[in-house]
Structure formats: C-alpha cells, structure tokens
Motif scaffolding. Structure first.
Motif, mmCIF file in Angstrom:
data_model
loop_
_atom_site.group_PDB
_atom_site.id
_atom_site.type_symbol
_atom_site.label_atom_id
_atom_site.label_comp_id
_atom_site.label_asym_id
_atom_site.label_seq_id
_atom_site.Cartn_x
_atom_site.Cartn_y
_atom_site.Cartn_z
ATOM 1 N N PHE A 200 17.099 -44.833 73.821
ATOM 2 C CA PHE A 200 18.285 -44.046 73.509
ATOM 3 C C PHE A 200 18.940 -43.473 74.752
ATOM 4 N N GLN A 201 20.212 -43.096 74.600
ATOM 5 C CA GLN A 201 20.994 -42.457 75.655
ATOM 6 C C GLN A 201 21.807 -41.330 75.033
ATOM 7 N N LEU A 202 22.044 -40.280 75.811
ATOM 8 C CA LEU A 202 22.923 -39.192 75.397
ATOM 9 C C LEU A 202 24.062 -39.123 76.389
ATOM 10 N N GLN A 203 25.265 -38.879 75.889
ATOM 11 C CA GLN A 203 26.421 -38.795 76.773
ATOM 12 C C GLN A 203 27.261 -37.588 76.402
ATOM 13 N N GLN A 204 27.824 -36.938 77.429
ATOM 14 C CA GLN A 204 28.706 -35.800 77.249
ATOM 15 C C GLN A 204 29.774 -35.873 78.325
ATOM 16 N N PRO A 205 31.050 -35.982 77.952
ATOM 17 C CA PRO A 205 32.128 -36.033 78.945
ATOM 18 C C PRO A 205 32.238 -34.739 79.743
ATOM 19 N N LEU A 206 32.821 -34.828 80.926
ATOM 20 C CA LEU A 206 32.946 -33.673 81.814
ATOM 21 C C LEU A 206 34.321 -33.024 81.821
ATOM 22 N N LEU A 207 35.371 -33.758 81.494
ATOM 23 C CA LEU A 207 36.728 -33.205 81.582
ATOM 24 C C LEU A 207 37.030 -32.323 80.388
ATOM 25 N N PHE A 208 36.810 -31.058 80.523
ATOM 26 C CA PHE A 208 37.028 -30.122 79.421
ATOM 27 C C PHE A 208 38.250 -29.268 79.745
ATOM 28 N N ILE A 209 38.170 -28.454 80.752
ATOM 29 C CA ILE A 209 39.291 -27.628 81.178
ATOM 30 C C ILE A 209 39.402 -27.751 82.693
ATOM 31 N N THR A 210 40.567 -28.135 83.183
ATOM 32 C CA THR A 210 40.752 -28.266 84.620
ATOM 33 C C THR A 210 41.515 -27.098 85.209
#
Length: 87
Positions: free
Chosen positions: A9-19
């Motif tokens: 398995f892999q878990l992913q979470q994007p980084l671009l939330f608030i710039t």
C-alpha cells in the motif's frame, strides 16, 4: 507528499494547500490510499473503506512503529493524526 509504505500500500497527501493569504486553496485533496497487489499495481481505495482522511494542510507524514503496532503519523501546524496499519 508521498509516503511509499510498502509494496502492499501507499498513502498520498498533496502539499499545495495555501500559498498566500489572498490565494484560495490550490487543491481539493484529502489524502488517498492506494492498495497494492505486491507486483507494482495499485488500486485507489475509498475514504469510507480505508479510513484515511487528512483534510488539513499536511506538512509531514511518517511511518512509525511502537511495540508490535505500526502506524502512520500525519502532521501539520495545527493537527496531528495517527492511522494504524493493519496487515
């Protein structure tokens, strides 16, 4: 952010939330779980099925082990989430 946990398995979470304060959120992701077959193929698993839901601005993900229990720690400036890993 990408956490390659294993071939299963892999878990992913994007980084671009608030710039910037005047710029709205840049993504619509709340993290996702990919289940592998051990041969390099992965299928997306729903939030309801996996329980992996990270709606906040995740800054860090780390696989941890304490005793016989394995887990994934997801942290940001205001929240810390802990997800247990079931074999």
């Amino acid at each position: 952010m990408f956490l390659a946990v294993s071939k299963s398995f892999q878990l992913q979470q994007p980084l671009l939330f608030i710039t910037q304060i005047e710029t709205p959120r840049n993504d619509a992701e709340v993290g996702f779980f990919l289940k592998g077959n051990g041969k390099g193929n992965f299928n997306a698993i729903t939030v309801l099925e996996s329980g992996f839901f990270t709606p906040h601005d995740a800054k860090y993900m780390k696989r941890i082990k304490f005793g016989e229990t394995e887990a994934v720690l997801v942290a940001n400036n205001n929240y810390i989430q802990l997800f247990s890993i079931k074999p």
